[in-house]
Design an enzyme around this catalytic site. Sequence first.
Site, PDB file in Angstrom:
ATOM      1  CB  CYS A   2      -0.860   0.024   1.264  1.00  0.00           C
ATOM      2  SG  CYS A   2      -1.781  -1.505   1.515  1.00  0.00           S
ATOM      3  NE  ARG A  27       4.075   1.764  -1.715  1.00  0.00           N
ATOM      4  CZ  ARG A  27       5.367   1.530  -1.596  1.00  0.00           C
ATOM      5  NH1 ARG A  27       6.212   2.138  -2.378  1.00  0.00           N
ATOM      6  NH2 ARG A  27       5.818   0.683  -0.698  1.00  0.00           N
ATOM      7  CD1 TRP A  74      -3.137  -4.686  -4.907  1.00  0.00           C
ATOM      8  CD2 TRP A  74      -2.234  -5.965  -3.313  1.00  0.00           C
ATOM      9  NE1 TRP A  74      -3.061  -5.970  -5.386  1.00  0.00           N
ATOM     10  CE2 TRP A  74      -2.515  -6.783  -4.444  1.00  0.00           C
ATOM     11  CE3 TRP A  74      -1.662  -6.563  -2.191  1.00  0.00           C
ATOM     12  CZ2 TRP A  74      -2.235  -8.146  -4.477  1.00  0.00           C
ATOM     13  CZ3 TRP A  74      -1.392  -7.921  -2.227  1.00  0.00           C
ATOM     14  CH2 TRP A  74      -1.677  -8.694  -3.363  1.00  0.00           C
ATOM     15  CG  ASN A  98       3.301  -0.887   2.607  1.00  0.00           C
ATOM     16  OD1 ASN A  98       2.713  -1.810   2.054  1.00  0.00           O
ATOM     17  ND2 ASN A  98       4.511  -0.495   2.253  1.00  0.00           N
ATOM     18  N   GLY A  99       2.055  -3.426   4.416  1.00  0.00           N
ATOM     19  CA  GLY A  99       2.698  -4.683   4.803  1.00  0.00           C
ATOM     20  C   GLY A  99       1.700  -5.622   5.446  1.00  0.00           C
ATOM     21  CD  GLU A 479       6.990  -9.785 -19.948  1.00  0.00           C
ATOM     22  OE1 GLU A 479       6.939 -10.450 -18.905  1.00  0.00           O
ATOM     23  OE2 GLU A 479       6.698  -8.580 -19.993  1.00  0.00           O
ATOM     24  CE  LYS A 483       3.547  -7.518 -19.323  1.00  0.00           C
ATOM     25  NZ  LYS A 483       4.781  -7.201 -18.669  1.00  0.00           N
ATOM     26  CD  GLU A 486       0.783  -7.468 -15.939  1.00  0.00           C
ATOM     27  OE1 GLU A 486       1.804  -7.362 -16.599  1.00  0.00           O
ATOM     28  OE2 GLU A 486       0.756  -7.206 -14.716  1.00  0.00           O
ATOM     29  CG  HIS A 502       7.994 -33.501 -23.420  1.00  0.00           C
ATOM     30  ND1 HIS A 502       8.410 -34.803 -23.607  1.00  0.00           N
ATOM     31  CD2 HIS A 502       8.880 -32.728 -24.103  1.00  0.00           C
ATOM     32  CE1 HIS A 502       9.510 -34.824 -24.346  1.00  0.00           C
ATOM     33  NE2 HIS A 502       9.813 -33.561 -24.660  1.00  0.00           N
ATOM     34  CE  LYS A 602       5.132  -0.236 -13.062  1.00  0.00           C
ATOM     35  NZ  LYS A 602       5.222  -1.198 -14.180  1.00  0.00           N
TER      36      LYS A 602
END
Length: 607
Positions: A2, A27, A74, A98-99, A479, A483, A486, A502, A602
Amino acid sequence: MCGIIGIAGQSAVADRLLESLRRLEYRGYDSAGIATLVDGRIERRRAEGKIDRLAARLAEEPLAGTTGIGHTRWATHGAPSEANAHPHATDRLALVHNGIIENHAALRKELIARGHRFSSETDTEVAAVLITDLLAGGASPKDAVAAALKRLEGAFALAIVFVGKPGLIIVARRGSPLALGFGQGETYIGSDAMALAPLSRRIAYLEEGDWAEVTPDGATIYDEAGRVVARPVRMAESTGALVGKGNYRHFMLKEIHEQPVVLGDTLKGCLALDMRLPRLPPLAFKPEEATRWTLIGCGTAHYASRVAKYWLEELAQVPVESELASEFRYRRAPLDPKGIALFVSQSGETADTLAALRHCKANGLHTIGVVNVPESSIAREVEVSLPTNAGPEIGVASTKAFTTQLAVMATLAIAIGLARRTIDEKRARALAEALIEVPARMTEVLARAAQFRTLAQTLAAARDVIYLGRGTCYPLALEGALKLKEVSYIHAEGYAAGELKHGPIALIDDVMPVVVLAPPDHLYEKTASNVEEVIARGAKVIFISDARGAAQFKDRALATVEMPDVDPFAAPFLYALPVQLLAYYTAVLRGTDVDQPRNLAKSVTVE
Ligand code: M6R
């Protein structure tokens, strides 16, 4: 994960807290809130959702007060609702956090048994109620916080204002970053220097375990043992201006298009352009003597390091591991003290990467950072930080940070290869030349971005998408899938093309789009064979290659994309663009919140 902001000031703070919260929105954006002290009482406004909702709330019901704290959340414990939004308040204080407070359940039980009531589902409220309990027992704010800190477990940063204590904010840092800013008759606190930028550039960072009494006149900082300590004040580099979108609809698109320029800037920093050779900053150790390299990061930064693994192994002939920070930090892997650990991070604040860094330092490894935010914790804590110079990346989906991370690590691999004499100067120059060409080739691809908008229609209609690549394009496939997931919320997987048979090939049917990244390198023919295998099973292939490759599959693929000719060494830079643009345009077609996708932030400052 946060954002925290606070002002112990002399003039109205609500608008300024709000402006700083906008800078911290990267954040988290599940909810936001502000609390101020008005005539010794606590007043607060909170709103579920983004900062704009809080702004609207404040417009309806403004907040007075010259001291206050703010928060953007968040969600970890408890849904993203107004009831769970910070600041959490009791009859004696308001607190932002935060945390994660790991022992929240036990403390909540204990406090309920002592007669306290809770109004949220958060771990945070436990800290607020615990300190309130200590205050009710007669402790001063300072003593109550000191005692509470001894009981809280986990990694967190806190800021607290107290009823009847105008001008006082107590802050604490354990595991999560917190900076102090100093102004004229005002003192500021924030999760990072960027949030403090419009308020002050004179910044001091609290160190691990520090806590502080902050007033308009300054701050008294205590270490974990309660001793008064001084922390150096430095001039922050962060700009005071908020970054805008320019003429682009989204930050993600703007940042994709910035890549030729920022990549050029990054290369200028790590290549001696006249000599066409890499240039490393002065180091207190000899990286060429390292017996092993461990590259550590999360998400996109991890995928960048997976590309770099191929480069370092090939050019420097040194063993390289590419590790997910969240796994590595708890794995108890034997660490070679003659090894180098390299940390890749855009924000420089990712909790798992930071914890892995501290773990490696404690085990005596030399540490290097490849970091975008110069004032960040990782940039400050590594022995040597190699900046990526991408400029502020605002879109949650990492784009320009990825390619600039690649640029730094590509030049590093050349430098280490030269120093270990596993490549000669001629080869090093040829590789550097290939990198120098990348911005121009990127510009060519970006000029044809519209073709990806058309191709995105296929992906936007899909339920699942597969990405394939080999060699350095295997991490690119990972990647690409990340992308797409998300920003468009479409399920996607990246596979090494040779691995498909496989197991994953069972997923292929005639509705499955398969995006293939096939630069003309020594693995091209192998990838082409794998593509034949999926075409034979009806897959809708989007084949991305050079002119020859595109021609080979023109009639059988759903679509082919012709990429400019480049040295295979430079291919990951160019092939990053199609995966970014496909994800972007697919997200736009699906109508998602491209720059702030659901459930994300982010910077991930919780583990
Ligand atoms: O700030 P960092 O580079 O350390 O962040 C690591 C990941 O959280 C980040 O790359 C994430 O995966 C991106 N949102 C992906 O686009």
